[in-house]
Motif scaffolding. Sequence first.
Motif, mmCIF file in Angstrom:
data_model
loop_
_atom_site.group_PDB
_atom_site.id
_atom_site.type_symbol
_atom_site.label_atom_id
_atom_site.label_comp_id
_atom_site.label_asym_id
_atom_site.label_seq_id
_atom_site.Cartn_x
_atom_site.Cartn_y
_atom_site.Cartn_z
ATOM 1 N N PHE A 1 -8.909 5.371 -1.338
ATOM 2 C CA PHE A 1 -8.781 4.079 -0.661
ATOM 3 C C PHE A 1 -10.157 3.503 -0.359
ATOM 4 O O PHE A 1 -10.922 4.055 0.433
ATOM 5 C CB PHE A 1 -7.989 4.232 0.638
ATOM 6 C CG PHE A 1 -7.483 2.926 1.193
ATOM 7 C CD1 PHE A 1 -6.193 2.497 0.926
ATOM 8 C CD2 PHE A 1 -8.300 2.125 1.971
ATOM 9 C CE1 PHE A 1 -5.723 1.279 1.424
ATOM 10 C CE2 PHE A 1 -7.848 0.921 2.471
ATOM 11 C CZ PHE A 1 -6.550 0.497 2.199
ATOM 12 N N ILE B 1 -6.822 2.346 -4.582
ATOM 13 C CA ILE B 1 -6.536 1.030 -4.014
ATOM 14 C C ILE B 1 -7.833 0.475 -3.438
ATOM 15 O O ILE B 1 -8.513 1.146 -2.668
ATOM 16 C CB ILE B 1 -5.467 1.105 -2.908
ATOM 17 C CG1 ILE B 1 -4.105 1.479 -3.504
ATOM 18 C CG2 ILE B 1 -5.365 -0.232 -2.159
ATOM 19 C CD1 ILE B 1 -3.024 1.706 -2.461
ATOM 20 N N ALA C 1 -1.725 6.248 2.511
ATOM 21 C CA ALA C 1 -2.190 6.278 1.125
ATOM 22 C C ALA C 1 -3.078 7.496 0.882
ATOM 23 O O ALA C 1 -2.948 8.182 -0.139
ATOM 24 C CB ALA C 1 -2.949 4.987 0.808
ATOM 25 N N ILE D 1 0.847 -1.203 0.000
ATOM 26 C CA ILE D 1 0.000 0.000 0.000
ATOM 27 C C ILE D 1 0.874 1.241 0.000
ATOM 28 O O ILE D 1 0.646 2.187 -0.774
ATOM 29 C CB ILE D 1 -0.942 0.008 1.224
ATOM 30 C CG1 ILE D 1 -2.012 -1.075 1.088
ATOM 31 C CG2 ILE D 1 -1.617 1.380 1.371
ATOM 32 C CD1 ILE D 1 -2.912 -1.215 2.309
#
Length: 222
Positions: A189, A166, A182, A154
């Motif tokens: 995310f 992601i 992130a 990540i």
Amino acid sequence: MIKTAILVDGAFYRKRAYTLFGDISPAERAKELSAYCHRHIKDEKEGACLYRVFYYDCPPMNKQVYHPLLKRAINLGQSEDYVWANDFFKELKHQRKFALRLGRLAEEQAHFNIKPDVMKKILSGVKTIDELEEKDFSLSVTQKGVDMRIGVDISSLSFKKQVDRIILISGDSDFVPAAKNARREGIDFILDPMRSPIRDDLYEHIDGIRTKAPKLEKQNVT
């Protein structure tokens, strides 16, 4: 196009897939997982492309573990679960854009425990110790290196700007520190818990929840 990486907590996915989709062959489960991940891409209205699917798991154990009820060692390397898992990993290697990240099991700590629901029956007097069967026990073993590999990937994907989004398929909260990093890097995310319950405080550390798992009748949800 939204460049998307999909990260799969393998142990979590296999358990949820068994509940949601039933018991199927390793080849069918591998194709099912690939199709499940690709639905996240195909259903994106803004347009998305798949960077890669990262699958995290541990190879099955190939050792003997003492069973307290049977009073003898069980050779896990000869079990159906051992054969199934190895075949499943082989099938995943043939799936397009799949990368396997394998940790290890803490074999030295492996042991058999009475299943929690069975223990409740014993404590409530519904079941006695003398009525215990082999199926009332489950193997307890800890994964090593899986959460670390998820966190590292990540962070790497985020810092190197390799993706825009992601999607993590998991029901665990151990990913929170990596998710925070992130998001600081501007990564969208998304969590897919496959309709399993998650803690309320997790919502503040992700950008949304999206799942492709079908709904289950309330009494069947595990």
